[in-house]
Structure formats: structure tokens, C-alpha cells
Motif scaffolding. Structure first.
Motif, PDB file in Angstrom:
ATOM      1  N   CYS A  64     -11.961  33.150 -51.787  1.00 22.29           N
ATOM      2  CA  CYS A  64     -12.687  33.063 -53.064  1.00 22.29           C
ATOM      3  C   CYS A  64     -14.199  33.111 -52.870  1.00 22.29           C
TER       4      CYS A  64
ATOM      5  N   TYR B 229      -9.050  33.872 -59.195  1.00 26.78           N
ATOM      6  CA  TYR B 229     -10.308  33.149 -59.324  1.00 26.78           C
ATOM      7  C   TYR B 229     -11.346  34.056 -59.962  1.00 26.78           C
TER       8      TYR B 229
ATOM      9  N   GLY C 125      -7.903  29.105 -58.622  1.00 28.62           N
ATOM     10  CA  GLY C 125      -9.067  28.343 -58.187  1.00 28.62           C
ATOM     11  C   GLY C 125      -9.991  28.141 -59.364  1.00 28.62           C
TER      12      GLY C 125
ATOM     13  N   THR D 207      -3.841  34.567 -55.332  1.00 23.75           N
ATOM     14  CA  THR D 207      -4.897  33.662 -55.762  1.00 23.75           C
ATOM     15  C   THR D 207      -5.698  34.316 -56.875  1.00 23.75           C
TER      16      THR D 207
ATOM     17  N   MET E 269      -7.796  23.512 -56.901  1.00 24.52           N
ATOM     18  CA  MET E 269      -6.721  24.485 -56.664  1.00 24.52           C
ATOM     19  C   MET E 269      -5.495  24.024 -57.441  1.00 24.52           C
TER      20      MET E 269
ATOM     21  N   THR F 134      -7.178  24.765 -47.760  1.00 23.33           N
ATOM     22  CA  THR F 134      -8.478  24.693 -48.428  1.00 23.33           C
ATOM     23  C   THR F 134      -9.461  25.677 -47.799  1.00 23.33           C
TER      24      THR F 134
ATOM     25  N   PHE G 155     -14.325  22.563 -55.855  1.00 23.92           N
ATOM     26  CA  PHE G 155     -13.413  23.400 -56.636  1.00 23.92           C
ATOM     27  C   PHE G 155     -12.049  22.735 -56.709  1.00 23.92           C
TER      28      PHE G 155
ATOM     29  N   MET H 185      -8.695  29.134 -49.021  1.00 26.69           N
ATOM     30  CA  MET H 185      -9.166  29.343 -50.390  1.00 26.69           C
ATOM     31  C   MET H 185     -10.687  29.532 -50.420  1.00 26.69           C
TER      32      MET H 185
END
Length: 96
Positions: free
Chosen positions: A48, A22, A95, A20, A58, A41, A56, A44
Motif C-alpha cells: 500500500c 486501498y 486498508g 488488498t 486492516m 503488517t 492504518f 501491507m
């Protein structure tokens, strides 16, 4: 809930490795092949460190390098299907 990236990696032999990206940071986590959009979700949000009410987006990066939005279960399932089909080493998610 503890983000799975904090769990010992040895427990994830059959899980999908997710990279990921971000805000300039790169984080690695592992998800189950049958994860729901809600669980994904939440994962994430945890890794993050989004605020609970933060909106946000994705996006995963397909085999051609194109960003593809993940906003429905169908889109997440397609990302996971292609991950399996291409035998990728990891699924890359951005993200925003």
C-alpha cells in the motif's frame, strides 16, 4: 524488503492469495499460511506504500461480506482459518 506481489506467481502454489483494496487501488499479493501479524503488517505497508510511521487499519471481508478488523495475531489467525475452512479463492483485505 520486496513485496511478494512482485515475485513470480508460479512460486505461490501453496500460499494464500490476498486481494488488498486501498485508496481505490486493488493489489494482489501472496502470503504464507503461518504468517505473523508483524509480517502481515509489513506486507501491507509495502504494497500500500504506507509511510513507515503511518497509522492504518486492516480489515478482511468475511463470508457474509462483513468487515472484520485485523489488529491481533488471533484475529489474523481466525481470518486464515476461515479462509481455509471455506476454501476461498482469496482473502480480501481493506486498508484504511
Amino acid at each position: 524488503m520486496m513485496p511478494t506481489q512482485l515475485v513470480n506467481q508460479d512460486n505461490h502454489a501453496n500460499d494464500i492469495r490476498v486481494k488488498t483494496v486501498y485508496s481505490g487501488d486493488v493489489m494482489i499479493t501472496y502470503i504464507n499460511h503461518h504468517i505473523t501479524l508483524e509480517e502481515f503488517t509489513q506486507e501491507m505497508v509495502a504494497i500500500c506504500r504506507f509511510a513507515p510511521d503511518q497509522v492504518f487499519t486492516m480489515k478482511w471481508v468475511d463470508e457474509e461480506g462483513d468487515p472484520c478488523t485485523i489488529s491481533t495475531q488471533l484475529e489474523l489467525d481466525e481470518a486464515l482459518r476461515l479462509y481455509e475452512l471455506n476454501r476461498d479463492s482469496e482473502l480480501t483485505v481493506h486498508g484504511k
